[in-house]
Design an enzyme around this catalytic site. Sequence first.
Site, PDB file in Angstrom:
ATOM      1  N   HIS A 225      -0.936  14.524  -7.805  1.00 28.47           N
ATOM      2  CA  HIS A 225      -1.621  13.264  -8.102  1.00 28.47           C
ATOM      3  C   HIS A 225      -1.225  12.154  -7.135  1.00 28.47           C
ATOM      4  CE1 HIS A 225      -3.258  14.176 -12.379  1.00 28.47           C
ATOM      5  NE2 HIS A 225      -3.094  15.298 -11.692  1.00 28.47           N
TER       6      HIS A 225
ATOM      7  N   ARG B 267       7.424  30.483 -18.029  1.00 28.77           N
ATOM      8  CA  ARG B 267       8.123  30.016 -19.225  1.00 28.77           C
ATOM      9  C   ARG B 267       7.398  30.546 -20.454  1.00 28.77           C
ATOM     10  NH1 ARG B 267      11.746  25.991 -20.463  1.00 28.77           N
ATOM     11  NH2 ARG B 267      11.703  25.274 -22.627  1.00 28.77           N
TER      12      ARG B 267
ATOM     13  N   ASP C   1     -12.186  20.539 -10.149  1.00 29.84           N
ATOM     14  CA  ASP C   1     -12.459  19.118  -9.902  1.00 29.84           C
ATOM     15  C   ASP C   1     -11.334  18.455  -9.123  1.00 29.84           C
ATOM     16  OD1 ASP C   1     -10.877  19.579 -12.228  1.00 29.84           O
ATOM     17  OD2 ASP C   1     -11.224  17.533 -12.917  1.00 29.84           O
TER      18      ASP C   1
ATOM     19  N   GLU D 122     -11.263  19.348 -15.400  1.00 35.80           N
ATOM     20  CA  GLU D 122      -9.947  19.482 -16.019  1.00 35.80           C
ATOM     21  C   GLU D 122      -9.242  18.148 -16.108  1.00 35.80           C
ATOM     22  OE1 GLU D 122      -5.786  19.757 -16.598  1.00 35.80           O
ATOM     23  OE2 GLU D 122      -6.616  19.214 -14.646  1.00 35.80           O
ATOM     24  N   GLU D 123      -9.485  17.267 -15.146  1.00 33.70           N
ATOM     25  CA  GLU D 123      -8.796  15.983 -15.102  1.00 33.70           C
ATOM     26  C   GLU D 123      -9.372  14.969 -16.079  1.00 33.70           C
ATOM     27  OE1 GLU D 123      -6.098  15.529 -13.650  1.00 33.70           O
ATOM     28  OE2 GLU D 123      -5.966  17.045 -12.062  1.00 33.70           O
TER      29      GLU D 123
END
Length: 416
Positions: A385, A199, A99, A160-161
């Site tokens: 963003h 990580r 998306d 996802e957003e």
Amino acid sequence: MTGIGPSNLGSVAPSGLDLSALDDELTELVDKISAELVEIRRDLHAHPELGRLETRTTAVIRDRLLAAGLRPVVLPGGAGVVCDIGEGRRTVALRADIDALPIDDEKQSASYRSTVPGVCHACGHDVHTAVLVGVGVVLAELWERGDFMGRVRLIFQPAEESMPGGAIDVIEAGTLDGVDRILALHCDPRQDVGSIGVRVGAITGSSDHVSVTLHSDGGHTARPHLTGDLVYAMAKIITDVPSILSRRVDPRAGLSVVWGTVRAGGAANAIPQNGEIAGTVRSLDARVWENAEEVVTRAVQDVAVAYGVGVTVDYTRGVPPVINDAASVRLIEAVARQALGEGRVETVEQSLGGEDFAWYLPHAPGALFRLGVQVPGTHDGGDLHQGTFDVDERAIDVGVRLMAAVALLDLSQAAR
């Protein structure tokens, strides 16, 4: 792929898989489709779609996988695709989000600039999608040759957003049934193309949304003592709540509120009756996230009551932190050091950005890594963003090689 690190380090994985030979083979296959993947990315960038509306994007994905001889399945609702490659007892899932964001594309000179006003791939999901399409095409050929055993499941996830994220819809559709490991990547504009960030443990933070509506009788600014001074109370909530949280929660948890919207009033000499502030609540700690709604709501109420203003708190739980599995990170590191070189694998700090990949990890161990997309020596790609965000498109080839190799390494180890 040229100019992005060594491909012949002679490394052999603990499984006995020759990573050098594998990377050579993958590089050869990716080179054949590299230009096509760039075109797919640019096409998606020019035609972005918001969460749960990604029907055109879904069609692009489905059609290319069908052309590769695969059997993609469109998810319920018509947005998103799941596609299995191979067969066997072990399944590795690879996820890409598809998306876009409700942001104007500000890249005036880009030929692939968004054609949809107010919608833009400002987070790199078009790259994620192109990478996973490439993985599908490459693995389809390797499976046809009989070069691996096991199953790789491609998950092209919508929304996802959105909060709490389309990952929940995917899980409820049964897409993780039988999955033994799940992996994902995310564009990182702070890292040069040809490098990745890894990580163990938490790599992202939790992210929730909070909206506070304030109510007052209103009045004249000449007589604030006769009413609830709504704007003043709003200002106190904005400034005091973050400070209160640092005294009610262990500061090592990094629980924070950052306001992004403030609305109240229309006249300089009138105390308004209503106002609204909204922002995000983030934390580094999954346990603190569990109680964040109660803690933040109480802090807002405690500030408001002192000023005679009523408040309604609307709290939306978003996503918990992404907690990377150590074994999954080791797989990614082994592949990346071979494909890119030892100095191209960086240990990154935990980000407070939210990522709904977190919802998959209670169901299967896995990891998310950061894919460098910055043109080396520059800082011109813009931040995530932002309407200026763009990538060095060589990162697509890197992503395909790494994602495919990590999946094959996992299956190879399991087959021993």
